[in-house]
Design a protein around this motif. Structure first.
Motif, PDB file in Angstrom:
ATOM      1  N   LYS A 174       6.317  -1.355  -6.242  1.00 25.50           N
ATOM      2  CA  LYS A 174       6.291  -2.073  -6.797  1.00 25.50           C
ATOM      3  C   LYS A 174       6.623  -3.608  -5.872  1.00 25.50           C
ATOM      4  O   LYS A 174       5.776  -4.186  -5.921  1.00 25.50           O
ATOM      5  CB  LYS A 174       6.864  -1.963  -7.442  1.00 25.50           C
ATOM      6  N   THR A 175       7.775  -3.239  -5.481  1.00 25.40           N
ATOM      7  CA  THR A 175       8.484  -4.259  -4.547  1.00 25.40           C
ATOM      8  C   THR A 175       7.759  -4.876  -2.832  1.00 25.40           C
ATOM      9  O   THR A 175       7.666  -5.416  -2.735  1.00 25.40           O
ATOM     10  CB  THR A 175       9.807  -3.717  -3.957  1.00 25.40           C
ATOM     11  N   ALA A 176       7.191  -3.712  -2.321  1.00 16.49           N
ATOM     12  CA  ALA A 176       6.360  -3.615  -1.593  1.00 16.49           C
ATOM     13  C   ALA A 176       5.062  -4.794  -1.656  1.00 16.49           C
ATOM     14  O   ALA A 176       4.761  -5.368  -1.204  1.00 16.49           O
ATOM     15  CB  ALA A 176       5.940  -2.312  -0.397  1.00 16.49           C
ATOM     16  N   GLY A 177       4.067  -4.490  -2.856  1.00 18.15           N
ATOM     17  CA  GLY A 177       3.044  -5.488  -3.454  1.00 18.15           C
ATOM     18  C   GLY A 177       3.664  -6.325  -3.628  1.00 18.15           C
ATOM     19  O   GLY A 177       3.041  -7.975  -3.089  1.00 18.15           O
ATOM     20  N   ARG A 178       4.688  -6.742  -4.077  1.00 15.10           N
ATOM     21  CA  ARG A 178       5.494  -8.023  -4.898  1.00 15.10           C
ATOM     22  C   ARG A 178       5.444  -9.116  -3.605  1.00 15.10           C
ATOM     23  O   ARG A 178       5.849 -10.359  -3.310  1.00 15.10           O
ATOM     24  CB  ARG A 178       6.891  -7.915  -5.514  1.00 15.10           C
ATOM     25  N   GLN A 179       6.084  -8.183  -2.389  1.00 13.39           N
ATOM     26  CA  GLN A 179       6.869  -9.006  -1.595  1.00 13.39           C
ATOM     27  C   GLN A 179       5.700  -9.632  -0.333  1.00 13.39           C
ATOM     28  O   GLN A 179       5.316 -10.508  -0.022  1.00 13.39           O
ATOM     29  CB  GLN A 179       7.854  -8.400  -0.601  1.00 13.39           C
ATOM     30  N   LEU A 180       4.588  -8.644  -0.347  1.00 16.25           N
ATOM     31  CA  LEU A 180       3.091  -8.702   0.127  1.00 16.25           C
ATOM     32  C   LEU A 180       2.463 -10.486  -0.739  1.00 16.25           C
ATOM     33  O   LEU A 180       1.821 -11.234   0.078  1.00 16.25           O
ATOM     34  CB  LEU A 180       2.709  -7.811   0.227  1.00 16.25           C
ATOM     35  N   GLN A 182       3.430 -12.689  -1.833  1.00 20.92           N
ATOM     36  CA  GLN A 182       4.415 -13.664  -2.236  1.00 20.92           C
ATOM     37  C   GLN A 182       4.936 -14.153  -0.628  1.00 20.92           C
ATOM     38  O   GLN A 182       4.201 -15.564  -0.262  1.00 20.92           O
ATOM     39  CB  GLN A 182       6.463 -13.620  -2.491  1.00 20.92           C
ATOM     40  N   ARG A 183       4.214 -13.613   0.262  1.00 21.49           N
ATOM     41  CA  ARG A 183       4.127 -13.536   1.615  1.00 21.49           C
ATOM     42  C   ARG A 183       2.801 -14.244   2.049  1.00 21.49           C
ATOM     43  O   ARG A 183       2.847 -15.455   3.373  1.00 21.49           O
ATOM     44  CB  ARG A 183       4.777 -12.401   2.507  1.00 21.49           C
ATOM     45  N   LEU A 184       1.821 -14.496   0.978  1.00 26.26           N
ATOM     46  CA  LEU A 184       0.822 -14.521   1.677  1.00 26.26           C
ATOM     47  C   LEU A 184      -0.304 -15.949   0.635  1.00 26.26           C
ATOM     48  O   LEU A 184      -1.160 -16.027  -0.050  1.00 26.26           O
ATOM     49  CB  LEU A 184      -0.452 -13.508   0.583  1.00 26.26           C
ATOM     50  N   VAL A 344      -5.166 -10.646   1.672  1.00 23.26           N
ATOM     51  CA  VAL A 344      -4.835  -8.882   0.729  1.00 23.26           C
ATOM     52  C   VAL A 344      -5.293  -8.043   1.904  1.00 23.26           C
ATOM     53  O   VAL A 344      -4.644  -7.016   3.151  1.00 23.26           O
ATOM     54  CB  VAL A 344      -4.310  -8.348  -0.125  1.00 23.26           C
ATOM     55  N   GLY A 345      -7.060  -8.290   2.341  1.00 23.46           N
ATOM     56  CA  GLY A 345      -7.625  -7.484   2.749  1.00 23.46           C
ATOM     57  C   GLY A 345      -7.759  -7.966   4.473  1.00 23.46           C
ATOM     58  O   GLY A 345      -7.248  -7.035   5.095  1.00 23.46           O
ATOM     59  N   ALA A 346      -7.264  -9.538   4.776  1.00 20.64           N
ATOM     60  CA  ALA A 346      -6.848  -9.782   6.130  1.00 20.64           C
ATOM     61  C   ALA A 346      -6.123  -8.977   6.305  1.00 20.64           C
ATOM     62  O   ALA A 346      -5.274  -8.521   7.772  1.00 20.64           O
ATOM     63  CB  ALA A 346      -7.381 -11.147   5.905  1.00 20.64           C
ATOM     64  N   HIS A 347      -4.749  -8.810   5.788  1.00 17.54           N
ATOM     65  CA  HIS A 347      -2.920  -8.851   6.353  1.00 17.54           C
ATOM     66  C   HIS A 347      -3.579  -7.221   6.335  1.00 17.54           C
ATOM     67  O   HIS A 347      -2.898  -6.881   7.765  1.00 17.54           O
ATOM     68  CB  HIS A 347      -2.571  -9.418   4.862  1.00 17.54           C
ATOM     69  N   LEU A 348      -4.076  -6.227   5.305  1.00 17.23           N
ATOM     70  CA  LEU A 348      -4.265  -4.875   5.580  1.00 17.23           C
ATOM     71  C   LEU A 348      -4.803  -4.998   6.988  1.00 17.23           C
ATOM     72  O   LEU A 348      -4.427  -3.765   8.179  1.00 17.23           O
ATOM     73  CB  LEU A 348      -4.808  -4.398   4.493  1.00 17.23           C
ATOM     74  N   LEU A 349      -5.469  -5.195   7.097  1.00 17.24           N
ATOM     75  CA  LEU A 349      -7.265  -5.153   8.694  1.00 17.24           C
ATOM     76  C   LEU A 349      -5.899  -5.254   9.899  1.00 17.24           C
ATOM     77  O   LEU A 349      -5.329  -4.282  11.163  1.00 17.24           O
ATOM     78  CB  LEU A 349      -7.633  -5.737   8.380  1.00 17.24           C
ATOM     79  N   ILE A 373      -2.204 -17.960 -13.033  1.00 11.64           N
ATOM     80  CA  ILE A 373      -2.774 -15.958 -12.487  1.00 11.64           C
ATOM     81  C   ILE A 373      -1.450 -15.945 -11.479  1.00 11.64           C
ATOM     82  O   ILE A 373      -0.877 -16.956 -10.600  1.00 11.64           O
ATOM     83  CB  ILE A 373      -3.907 -16.189 -10.584  1.00 11.64           C
ATOM     84  N   HIS A 374      -0.930 -15.168 -11.701  1.00  5.90           N
ATOM     85  CA  HIS A 374      -0.109 -13.915 -11.254  1.00  5.90           C
ATOM     86  C   HIS A 374      -0.532 -12.320 -10.476  1.00  5.90           C
ATOM     87  O   HIS A 374      -0.750 -11.953 -11.026  1.00  5.90           O
ATOM     88  CB  HIS A 374       0.780 -13.644 -11.994  1.00  5.90           C
TER      89      HIS A 374
END
Length: 501
Positions: A174-180, A182-184, A344-349, A373-374
């Motif tokens: 949950k935290t990792a997704g939330r932080q990602l 926010q970063r994006l 998100v996909g671009a970040h994962l790549l 939208i959240h």
């Protein structure tokens, strides 16, 4: 490492192990049968793939296995050999099973070093893989989510896997997704940082209460808690919000939180806090106490990050537990959630993840005449939408167009999928009986009209009174009517069998 295109692997080994906490699996009705959900789609897809075949593993074995395989062969239109593949269609489908009813992961059952039956199945699987390779057919291990045990299995077989590597598992918390998010630049609900004690949680919640928030979801931060089972609802009333020592008032009230998993309860939730960590988020609801939860599915591979589909998630009354989906997501916000998911996909790549499914769940609410939208959750796995989507797109022979919709000769197709069609009166129904009833019903999927109902998760019927289905129609209303009629059909099957309650 760059992975070859899936088209290079006509043969698929399907080991759909759901690898959350064994304790959670034990408390979810029929969870040992969850790996069966994609088997129907895997069979139908294999029959439509040039030179395709599939090996499906389950533990326990499918109920009425031959009747189920026959049903999917008929759906796939493969009752005789294809002109480009002389093999009998039934020979292209192999079922391997273990007589294991435990609530362990499917991968653990298969790799159990102390069970002779598991060793025998592994040997048979290795022989099948080698035979396919000798015949010049590439083999891919298809899994539900990243898994270190399945990585060891794939390595022993010398074949690749279709999901992200196991080192990515912490990215799904949950935290990792939330932080990602926010970063994006993807909005998220107001929330706390990750903490590891109730005292810290109360102190962080106090800040949110002072900012005007009153209703929260408390979340244990671990991928081991599936289906929202690690969540709890918590409300701070006006009297406590006005307390002089607000953190102390919140700490005293925390045991009143409503834990999603009643068998975990508050003591079990508290025990998980120092281990997994906990965070709190504002409970997002609109002015009428409603919420929508769309999701977007993507795929990482040789072509980069590709958006595959969008859905509206169907949630249980608790607003946390996924029970099914409706395709596609609303056009009101579809483009926006797709754009967020592309980020998100671009970040994962960029992080070096070049294979596997990923999904982003959202919360959409209407407040003050505006749509908000959240980002809610990042899933580095197949998600519960994939088997329905694979089944429908294979049968229709089309993929979503540029708008994200399915069209057959210009005519729209939507669907409603459910993994939780359940009624105590269904207990005792044999899969073969429901298959016979649907195939002799107007609800049965019609390959000419390309509409109708397709069944799955049938082995849960006899003991749990539960099964799944995908209902394909031109409109969502039409698909919903099919689902309601299917439930009535199942009741008639139960009545004809004179099943006791």
């Amino acid at each position: 490492m760059t992975h070859p295109s899936p088209e290079a692997f006509p043969t698929r080994v399907c080991v759909q192990s759901r690898e959350c906490s064994p304790g959670i699996l034990e408390r979810l009705a029929g969870s040992s049968l969850f790996p069966e959900r994609p088997i129907g789609a895997a069979i139908v897809s294999a029959l439509h793939r040039p030179g395709g075949s599939v090996v499906c593993l389950s533990a326990p074995a499918l109920a009425d296995a031959e009747e189920q395989v026959g049903y999917y062969l008929r759906l796939g239109g493969a009752t005789t050999p294809h002109r480009d593949d002389p093999r009998p269609p039934r020979s292209r489908v192999t079922l391997l099973s273990l007589d294991d009813l435990s609530f362990r992961w499917l991968s653990q059952k298969l790799l159990d070093p102390d069970r002779a039956e598991a060793a025998a199945v592994r040997a048979e699987l290795a022989a099948l893989v080698e035979a396919e390779r000798t015949a010049g057919r590439g083999v891919l291990l298809c899994q539900f989510e990243p898994s270190e045990p399945l990585e060891r299995l794939a390595d022993s077989l010398g074949i690749p896997l279709d999901q992200a590597p196991s080192w990515t598992i912490p990215m799904g918390t949950k935290t990792a997704g939330r932080q990602l998010f926010q970063r994006l630049g993807i909005p998220v609900a107001a929330g706390t940082p990750l903490v590891h004690s109730l005292e810290e949680l109360a102190a962080e919640l106090a800040g949110l209460v002072r900012a005007g928030h009153r209703r929260f979801v408390l979340k244990l931060d671990s991928t081991a808690y599936g289906a929202g089972m690690g969540n709890a609802f918590f409300t701070v009333d006006d009297a406590r919000a006005a307390a002089d020592d607000l953190p102390a008032a919140i700490l005293a009230a925390l045991p009143e939180a409503q834990v999603m998993d009643p068998k975990l309860g508050w003591p079990g939730f508290v025990a998980g806090v120092p281990v997994a960590g906990v965070l709190a988020e504002e409970l997002l609801v609109d002015d009428n106490d409603n919420v929508r939860s769309p999701s977007v599915q993507g795929r990482l591979g040789p072509a980069g990050a590709v958006i595959v589909s969008t859905h509206e998630q169907v949630l249980a009354a608790n607003r946390q537990t996924y029970t099914g989906s409706a395709f596609p997501a609303s056009s009101e916000y579809r483009a926006r959630i797709v754009e967020y998911t592309e980020r998100v996909g671009a970040h994962l790549l960029a992080e070096g993840i070049d294979v596997g499914d990923y999904g982003v769940d959202f919360i959409v609410i209407d407040r003050d005449g505006r749509q908000h939208i959240h980002g809610c959750e990042l899933n580095l796995r197949a998600t519960g939408t994939r088997h329905g989507f694979d089944m429908v797109t294979t049968l229709l022979g089309v993929r979503p167009d540029a708008t994200g919709e399915l069209r057959v000769d210009g005519s729209p197709r939507v669907y409603v999928a459910s993994d939780g069609i359940t009624d105590p009166r269904y207990v005792g129904i044999r899969p073969a009986a429901l298959i016979d009833a649907i195939e002799h019903s107007p609800l049965h999927y019609d390959p000419v009209r390309r509409e109708g109902v397709v069944l799955h998760l049938l082995s849960a019927l006899p003991e749990y009174g539960k099964f799944g289905a995908v209902c394909v129609a031109e409109t969502t209303e039409g698909a919903a009517r099919m689902l309601a009629e299917l439930e009535l059909l199942a009741l008639r099957v139960a009545d004809q069998a004179h099943l006791p309650l």
